[in-house]
Design a protein around this motif. Sequence first.
Motif, mmCIF file in Angstrom:
data_model
loop_
_atom_site.group_PDB
_atom_site.id
_atom_site.type_symbol
_atom_site.label_atom_id
_atom_site.label_comp_id
_atom_site.label_asym_id
_atom_site.label_seq_id
_atom_site.Cartn_x
_atom_site.Cartn_y
_atom_site.Cartn_z
ATOM 1 N N THR A 198 0.830 -1.204 0.000
ATOM 2 C CA THR A 198 0.000 0.000 0.000
ATOM 3 C C THR A 198 0.865 1.254 0.000
ATOM 4 O OG1 THR A 198 -1.771 -1.166 1.181
ATOM 5 C CG2 THR A 198 -1.818 1.230 1.238
ATOM 6 N N ALA A 199 1.911 1.261 0.836
ATOM 7 C CA ALA A 199 2.803 2.426 0.889
ATOM 8 C C ALA A 199 3.584 2.579 -0.413
ATOM 9 C CB ALA A 199 3.769 2.282 2.066
ATOM 10 N N TYR A 200 3.953 1.454 -1.036
ATOM 11 C CA TYR A 200 4.688 1.490 -2.303
ATOM 12 C C TYR A 200 3.837 2.148 -3.396
ATOM 13 C CZ TYR A 200 7.657 -0.291 -6.119
ATOM 14 O OH TYR A 200 8.487 -0.399 -7.206
ATOM 15 N N TYR A 201 2.614 1.682 -3.528
ATOM 16 C CA TYR A 201 1.738 2.257 -4.553
ATOM 17 C C TYR A 201 1.318 3.680 -4.190
ATOM 18 C CZ TYR A 201 1.420 -2.263 -6.867
ATOM 19 O OH TYR A 201 1.709 -3.424 -7.540
ATOM 20 N N ASP A 202 1.224 3.975 -2.900
ATOM 21 C CA ASP A 202 0.883 5.339 -2.503
ATOM 22 C C ASP A 202 1.993 6.299 -2.893
ATOM 23 O OD1 ASP A 202 -0.856 7.246 -1.068
ATOM 24 O OD2 ASP A 202 0.839 7.362 0.319
ATOM 25 N N LEU A 203 3.248 5.875 -2.724
ATOM 26 C CA LEU A 203 4.358 6.734 -3.136
ATOM 27 C C LEU A 203 4.366 6.912 -4.647
ATOM 28 C CD1 LEU A 203 6.812 8.407 -2.608
ATOM 29 C CD2 LEU A 203 8.184 6.317 -2.430
ATOM 30 N N LEU A 204 4.135 5.820 -5.389
ATOM 31 C CA LEU A 204 4.039 5.957 -6.844
ATOM 32 C C LEU A 204 2.913 6.928 -7.217
ATOM 33 C CD1 LEU A 204 4.525 2.284 -8.144
ATOM 34 C CD2 LEU A 204 6.107 4.211 -8.367
ATOM 35 N N ARG A 205 1.785 6.818 -6.504
ATOM 36 C CA ARG A 205 0.657 7.721 -6.769
ATOM 37 C C ARG A 205 1.056 9.167 -6.521
ATOM 38 N NH1 ARG A 205 -2.220 6.074 -3.000
ATOM 39 N NH2 ARG A 205 -3.533 4.559 -4.079
ATOM 40 N N LYS A 206 1.694 9.438 -5.372
ATOM 41 C CA LYS A 206 2.053 10.803 -5.025
ATOM 42 C C LYS A 206 3.123 11.350 -5.974
ATOM 43 C CE LYS A 206 -0.839 10.774 -1.717
ATOM 44 N NZ LYS A 206 -0.477 10.488 -0.344
ATOM 45 N N GLN A 207 4.031 10.478 -6.412
ATOM 46 C CA GLN A 207 5.026 10.931 -7.390
ATOM 47 C C GLN A 207 4.369 11.250 -8.729
ATOM 48 O OE1 GLN A 207 7.853 7.697 -7.325
ATOM 49 N NE2 GLN A 207 9.051 8.614 -5.675
ATOM 50 N N ALA B 116 3.052 22.665 -4.699
ATOM 51 C CA ALA B 116 3.651 22.628 -3.364
ATOM 52 C C ALA B 116 2.989 21.559 -2.502
ATOM 53 C CB ALA B 116 3.529 24.001 -2.706
ATOM 54 N N GLN B 117 1.681 21.455 -2.607
ATOM 55 C CA GLN B 117 0.959 20.440 -1.839
ATOM 56 C C GLN B 117 1.344 19.037 -2.295
ATOM 57 O OE1 GLN B 117 -3.290 20.728 -2.176
ATOM 58 N NE2 GLN B 117 -3.670 19.308 -0.481
ATOM 59 N N ALA B 118 1.450 18.828 -3.606
ATOM 60 C CA ALA B 118 1.813 17.512 -4.141
ATOM 61 C C ALA B 118 3.237 17.125 -3.742
ATOM 62 C CB ALA B 118 1.671 17.513 -5.664
ATOM 63 N N GLU B 119 4.147 18.123 -3.720
ATOM 64 C CA GLU B 119 5.529 17.839 -3.320
ATOM 65 C C GLU B 119 5.590 17.404 -1.865
ATOM 66 O OE1 GLU B 119 9.912 19.939 -3.755
ATOM 67 O OE2 GLU B 119 8.134 21.197 -3.507
ATOM 68 N N ASN B 120 4.835 18.076 -1.005
ATOM 69 C CA ASN B 120 4.811 17.698 0.405
ATOM 70 C C ASN B 120 4.224 16.304 0.588
ATOM 71 O OD1 ASN B 120 4.874 18.518 3.400
ATOM 72 N ND2 ASN B 120 2.746 17.913 3.107
ATOM 73 N N ALA B 121 3.151 15.987 -0.141
ATOM 74 C CA ALA B 121 2.523 14.666 -0.034
ATOM 75 C C ALA B 121 3.489 13.570 -0.471
ATOM 76 C CB ALA B 121 1.249 14.623 -0.872
ATOM 77 N N ALA B 122 4.290 13.842 -1.496
ATOM 78 C CA ALA B 122 5.263 12.853 -1.966
ATOM 79 C C ALA B 122 6.334 12.593 -0.912
ATOM 80 C CB ALA B 122 5.893 13.323 -3.271
ATOM 81 N N VAL B 123 6.774 13.644 -0.223
ATOM 82 C CA VAL B 123 7.784 13.478 0.837
ATOM 83 C C VAL B 123 7.224 12.637 1.983
ATOM 84 C CG1 VAL B 123 9.151 14.689 2.574
ATOM 85 C CG2 VAL B 123 9.003 15.600 0.250
ATOM 86 N N VAL B 124 5.983 12.932 2.386
ATOM 87 C CA VAL B 124 5.351 12.170 3.464
ATOM 88 C C VAL B 124 5.207 10.699 3.077
ATOM 89 C CG1 VAL B 124 3.239 11.895 4.813
ATOM 90 C CG2 VAL B 124 4.157 14.175 4.402
ATOM 91 N N ALA B 125 4.794 10.436 1.844
ATOM 92 C CA ALA B 125 4.635 9.054 1.380
ATOM 93 C C ALA B 125 5.975 8.329 1.318
ATOM 94 C CB ALA B 125 3.966 9.040 0.008
#
Length: 444
Positions: free
Chosen positions: A156-165, A214-223
Amino acid sequence: MRLRTIAVLSRAYGPGISLAMCAALIGSCPQSHAQITASAGSALNLQSAESQAIAQNPTARAASQTLLQALAKVDQAKAQQRTQISFSSAASTSSADVIQGPPDHESFQTLQNTLSIPLPLGLRPRLAVSQAERQADAARAQFDAARITLLTQVDTAYYDLLRKQALLALADQTLAEAERALSDVQKRNKAGDVPELDVLRAQVPVSAARAARAQAENAAVVARQALSALLSRDLDAPLTLEETTPTLVSEGHTEAEVRTLAEKYSPDVRAAEATVTANEEGLKSTRLWREPALSLDLSDARSNDKTGFSRLSTIQATVTIPLTDGGLARGQTREAEAALAQAKAQLEASRSAAITAAGAAYLNARSAGAQSAATAAATQNAQVVYEKTLRGYQQGLFPLSDVLNAQSALAQARIAEAQARYDRAAAESTLALLINPVPEKAAL
C-alpha cells in the motif's frame, strides 16, 4: 546463535526452507543491511521492498521471536517425556545416647547418596506435548498473519508513493501548461488581440497550479518517509521506485471463489483452529488431575554408627495419587472449558472476518478497475476538448474562460486517472495477499 535459530525455523517450516529465507525471517542475514545501503541510489522494485521489510522491519523480527518461543515450549514439553535423573547427597554428623550399651554414648557420621528418577507415564505428558505443538502451529500461523499484514502495508505504501510521485509530475505538467497559456495571453495582449482582463484571468490558474504543486511535493515526501519507515531505511534518504504492473487477480476469480480461497488460506483461521485443538488437549489434561505419578529412587547410605548399619542400599518405587486438592482442579477445569469456548467463538469470528475481508477486497478491486477504465476514457476526452478549445481561442472563436475551464477539467481528469490507476494496483495487491498462500502479485 544464528545457525541455531535458522535450524529451529527450518524445523518449523520443513526442509524446503532455504538459508536465505530463514535469514530474512529473523532479520539476521549479514548482507541485508549492506544490500539496502547499496540499493539506496538505485530504483527499488516491489519485490525488493517486500524482502527488505521482512528482513529489517522490527514487527517481522518480533513475530519471528514469538514463533521461536512457541517452538521452544514444544522442546520443553517433549523433554518432560524423557528420563530425567537427579542426584542428591546428604552428609550429617550425629551424637546419640545408646539404650543398650556399650557404648552408652557415641558420635557418628552418615553419608547418603540418592538418585531420583520420575517416570513420565500416563496421558498428561503426551497431552502436554500435543498441546504445545498445536500452540506452535498457532504461533506459526500468527507469524504468517504478521508477515501478510506487513506486506500489505508495504504494498500500500509502495503504490501510494508511486501515486504521489505521479501526482507531483502532473502538478509540474499543469503548472507548465498554465505558464505557457499565460505567456501566450500576454503576447496576444501586447499585440492588441485580447484585453488586459484575459491576462488577469490567465494568472489565476498559474497561482493555483503553484499551490497544488507545493501540496503535491509535500505529499510525496510524506509518502516516501512512510515507505522508508516500513523498510527501516533513513527517512531522509532519496527513494526511487520502479513502476510495477500488478497481476489482475480479481479478473480471474468470482467473488464466491475469492471467499473460499480466503477462508482456506487465512492465517488467522489457521491460528484459531490450532488454538481450539490446543485448548481441547489442555482440557483433557486438566480433567486427568487424579492421574497417579510414579517415581523411582535409588539410595546408598554409609555410616560409622556402631549400633546400626554401616551401609544401606535401597531401591524405592513411589506411587502418588492425588486424593483432594481443595477444589483447585474444578476451578482449572472451568477455566479450561471457558478458554475452549472462547477459542471456538474466535474461530467463527476469524472465518467470518476472513470471508468478509476477501469479499470487500474483491469488490474494491473490481470497482477500482472500473474507475480506472472510466477515468482513462475521461482523460482522453478532456484532452481532445482542451486541444480543440485552445485552437478555437487562438482563432478567436472561443473566449479565454472556455480555455481555462477546459484546462482545469483536463488537470482534474489526469489526477483522477492517476489516483484510480494506483488505487487499483493497491486493491489487487491486497486481494492477492488474502487468497494466495505465496502470492504472485506483480510481474516484475
